[in-house]
Design a protein around this motif. Structure first.
Motif, PDB file in Angstrom:
ATOM      1  N   ALA A   1       1.039  -1.301  -0.027  1.00  0.00           N
ATOM      2  CA  ALA A   1       0.055   0.033  -0.041  1.00  0.00           C
ATOM      3  C   ALA A   1       0.814   1.480   0.037  1.00  0.00           C
ATOM      4  N   GLN A   2       2.020   1.113   0.740  1.00  0.00           N
ATOM      5  CA  GLN A   2       2.959   2.543   0.935  1.00  0.00           C
ATOM      6  C   GLN A   2       3.682   2.696  -0.509  1.00  0.00           C
ATOM      7  N   ARG A   3       3.932   1.596  -1.226  1.00  0.00           N
ATOM      8  CA  ARG A   3       4.457   1.837  -2.610  1.00  0.00           C
ATOM      9  C   ARG A   3       3.656   2.124  -3.705  1.00  0.00           C
ATOM     10  N   PHE A   4       2.153   1.951  -3.439  1.00  0.00           N
ATOM     11  CA  PHE A   4       1.406   2.146  -4.406  1.00  0.00           C
ATOM     12  C   PHE A   4       0.876   3.487  -4.208  1.00  0.00           C
ATOM     13  N   ARG A   5       1.207   4.287  -3.278  1.00  0.00           N
ATOM     14  CA  ARG A   5       0.705   5.874  -3.103  1.00  0.00           C
ATOM     15  C   ARG A   5       1.726   6.314  -3.855  1.00  0.00           C
ATOM     16  N   SER A   6       2.694   6.151  -4.290  1.00  0.00           N
ATOM     17  CA  SER A   6       3.561   6.904  -5.126  1.00  0.00           C
ATOM     18  C   SER A   6       3.548   6.271  -6.523  1.00  0.00           C
ATOM     19  N   PRO A   7       3.842   7.392  -7.617  1.00  0.00           N
ATOM     20  CA  PRO A   7       3.752   6.751  -8.912  1.00  0.00           C
ATOM     21  C   PRO A   7       4.454   5.616  -9.050  1.00  0.00           C
ATOM     22  N   VAL A   8       3.938   4.496  -9.716  1.00  0.00           N
ATOM     23  CA  VAL A   8       4.544   3.179  -9.890  1.00  0.00           C
ATOM     24  C   VAL A   8       5.329   3.123 -11.024  1.00  0.00           C
ATOM     25  N   PHE A   9       5.229   3.682 -12.182  1.00  0.00           N
ATOM     26  CA  PHE A   9       6.029   3.824 -13.187  1.00  0.00           C
ATOM     27  C   PHE A   9       6.517   5.018 -13.737  1.00  0.00           C
ATOM     28  N   THR A  10       7.334   5.603 -12.874  1.00  0.00           N
ATOM     29  CA  THR A  10       7.907   6.815 -12.992  1.00  0.00           C
ATOM     30  C   THR A  10       8.623   7.067 -14.262  1.00  0.00           C
ATOM     31  N   ASN A  11       9.519   5.889 -14.391  1.00  0.00           N
ATOM     32  CA  ASN A  11      10.562   6.099 -15.490  1.00  0.00           C
ATOM     33  C   ASN A  11      10.448   5.122 -16.547  1.00  0.00           C
ATOM     34  N   SER A  12       9.173   4.751 -16.925  1.00  0.00           N
ATOM     35  CA  SER A  12       8.774   3.949 -17.791  1.00  0.00           C
ATOM     36  C   SER A  12       9.397   4.440 -19.384  1.00  0.00           C
ATOM     37  N   ALA A  13       9.713   3.603 -20.241  1.00  0.00           N
ATOM     38  CA  ALA A  13       9.884   3.961 -21.687  1.00  0.00           C
ATOM     39  C   ALA A  13       8.833   4.339 -22.325  1.00  0.00           C
ATOM     40  N   LYS A  14       9.200   5.151 -23.195  1.00  0.00           N
ATOM     41  CA  LYS A  14       8.002   5.539 -24.254  1.00  0.00           C
ATOM     42  C   LYS A  14       8.458   5.143 -25.466  1.00  0.00           C
ATOM     43  N   ILE A  15       7.452   3.993 -26.080  1.00  0.00           N
ATOM     44  CA  ILE A  15       7.747   3.520 -27.480  1.00  0.00           C
ATOM     45  C   ILE A  15       6.501   3.874 -28.234  1.00  0.00           C
ATOM     46  N   TYR A  16       7.003   4.432 -29.371  1.00  0.00           N
ATOM     47  CA  TYR A  16       5.992   4.885 -30.439  1.00  0.00           C
ATOM     48  C   TYR A  16       5.827   3.771 -31.447  1.00  0.00           C
ATOM     49  N   ALA A  17       4.750   4.061 -32.049  1.00  0.00           N
ATOM     50  CA  ALA A  17       4.404   3.345 -33.471  1.00  0.00           C
ATOM     51  C   ALA A  17       5.070   3.968 -34.678  1.00  0.00           C
ATOM     52  N   LEU A  18       5.113   3.320 -35.567  1.00  0.00           N
ATOM     53  CA  LEU A  18       5.593   3.984 -36.802  1.00  0.00           C
ATOM     54  C   LEU A  18       4.885   5.024 -37.365  1.00  0.00           C
ATOM     55  N   PRO A  19       5.430   6.216 -37.552  1.00  0.00           N
ATOM     56  CA  PRO A  19       4.705   7.347 -37.831  1.00  0.00           C
ATOM     57  C   PRO A  19       4.111   7.457 -39.160  1.00  0.00           C
ATOM     58  N   ARG A  20       2.784   7.709 -39.566  1.00  0.00           N
ATOM     59  CA  ARG A  20       2.202   7.679 -40.847  1.00  0.00           C
ATOM     60  C   ARG A  20       2.776   8.413 -41.787  1.00  0.00           C
ATOM     61  N   THR A  21       3.263   8.431 -42.721  1.00  0.00           N
ATOM     62  CA  THR A  21       3.755   9.512 -43.654  1.00  0.00           C
ATOM     63  C   THR A  21       2.760   9.736 -44.961  1.00  0.00           C
ATOM     64  N   VAL A  22       2.421  11.112 -44.954  1.00  0.00           N
ATOM     65  CA  VAL A  22       1.787  11.544 -45.926  1.00  0.00           C
ATOM     66  C   VAL A  22       2.549  12.111 -47.190  1.00  0.00           C
ATOM     67  N   HIS A  23       2.300  11.699 -48.512  1.00  0.00           N
ATOM     68  CA  HIS A  23       2.963  11.935 -49.556  1.00  0.00           C
ATOM     69  C   HIS A  23       2.097  12.691 -50.749  1.00  0.00           C
ATOM     70  N   ASP A  24       2.698  13.354 -51.633  1.00  0.00           N
ATOM     71  CA  ASP A  24       1.969  14.129 -52.697  1.00  0.00           C
ATOM     72  C   ASP A  24       1.045  13.070 -53.429  1.00  0.00           C
ATOM     73  N   GLY A  25      -0.180  13.061 -53.576  1.00  0.00           N
ATOM     74  CA  GLY A  25      -0.811  12.086 -54.420  1.00  0.00           C
ATOM     75  C   GLY A  25      -1.453  11.050 -53.828  1.00  0.00           C
ATOM     76  N   ASP A  26      -1.293  11.086 -52.326  1.00  0.00           N
ATOM     77  CA  ASP A  26      -1.892  10.015 -51.625  1.00  0.00           C
ATOM     78  C   ASP A  26      -3.502  10.327 -51.787  1.00  0.00           C
ATOM     79  N   LYS A  27      -4.329   9.077 -51.333  1.00  0.00           N
ATOM     80  CA  LYS A  27      -5.690   9.241 -51.703  1.00  0.00           C
ATOM     81  C   LYS A  27      -5.942   9.405 -50.081  1.00  0.00           C
ATOM     82  N   THR A  28      -6.286  10.508 -49.434  1.00  0.00           N
ATOM     83  CA  THR A  28      -6.875  10.518 -48.142  1.00  0.00           C
ATOM     84  C   THR A  28      -7.626  11.999 -47.998  1.00  0.00           C
ATOM     85  N   ASP A  29      -8.173  12.161 -46.927  1.00  0.00           N
ATOM     86  CA  ASP A  29      -9.068  13.511 -46.499  1.00  0.00           C
ATOM     87  C   ASP A  29      -8.419  14.013 -45.384  1.00  0.00           C
TER      88      ASP A  29
END
Length: 163
Positions: free
Chosen positions: A57-85
């Motif tokens: 209970a004492q350990r859960f009073r403070s943030p549990v994952f204060t130093n977690s890694a940030k993992i990102y998905a592959l960013p979407r790239t928009v090109h000239d001529g892409d079919k999108t709106d």
């Protein structure tokens, strides 16, 4: 045919029935040892359960994952001529953490404009802080500009996977 079984009542001293522990000393000793062991085990289990419950209970009073890694998905790239709106691009930016109001999200903001979408990355953006305008005509990306320069592609903000 019915069978009757008579069990004689055990009587103690003076002809009265004895209550409590059996008269056999081995059975008495076994019952007493069992009761003492049960109380000792129950007490020690309760002690350690309460001790470690307080530690957790004492350990859960403070943030549990204060130093977690940030993992990102592959960013979407928009090109000239892409079919999108513009609404599809706006949905992807919203999922990545952008807001429609400038200054509301530290990642950045976007604004739907006539014929396209204007993207303004914020101070915590994965990308450089230059704004970009993606012009869309008839469901196809017609032009991408940033600071007056034409771009052939633009990477949208990647989504945070480990949020």
């Amino acid at each position: 045919m019915a069978i009757k079984v008579k069990i004689p009542k055990s009587e103690g001293k003076g002809g009265k029935r004895q209550r409590g522990l059996p008269s056999d000393p081995v059975v008495r000793a076994a019952i007493i040892v069992f009761l003492v062991a049960a109380v000792a085990l129950g007490g020690s289990f309760s002690y350690f359960y309460i001790k470690y419950d307080r530690i957790i209970a004492q350990r859960f009073r403070s943030p549990v994952f204060t130093n977690s890694a940030k993992i990102y998905a592959l960013p979407r790239t928009v090109h000239d001529g892409d079919k999108t709106d513009a609404k599809e691009i706006a949905t992807a930016l919203r999922r990545a953490g952008y807001s429609e109001t400038e200054g509301q999200s530290p990642l950045g903001s976007f604004r739907l404009v006539r014929g396209g979408i204007e993207i303004t990355p914020g101070p915590e953006s994965y990308h450089s802080p230059e704004a970009a305008l993606i012009t869309i005509h008839d469901g196809e990306v017609e032009r991408i500009t940033s600071q007056g320069n034409d771009l052939s592609a633009y990477e949208l903000e990647p989504q945070l996977v480990t949020a």
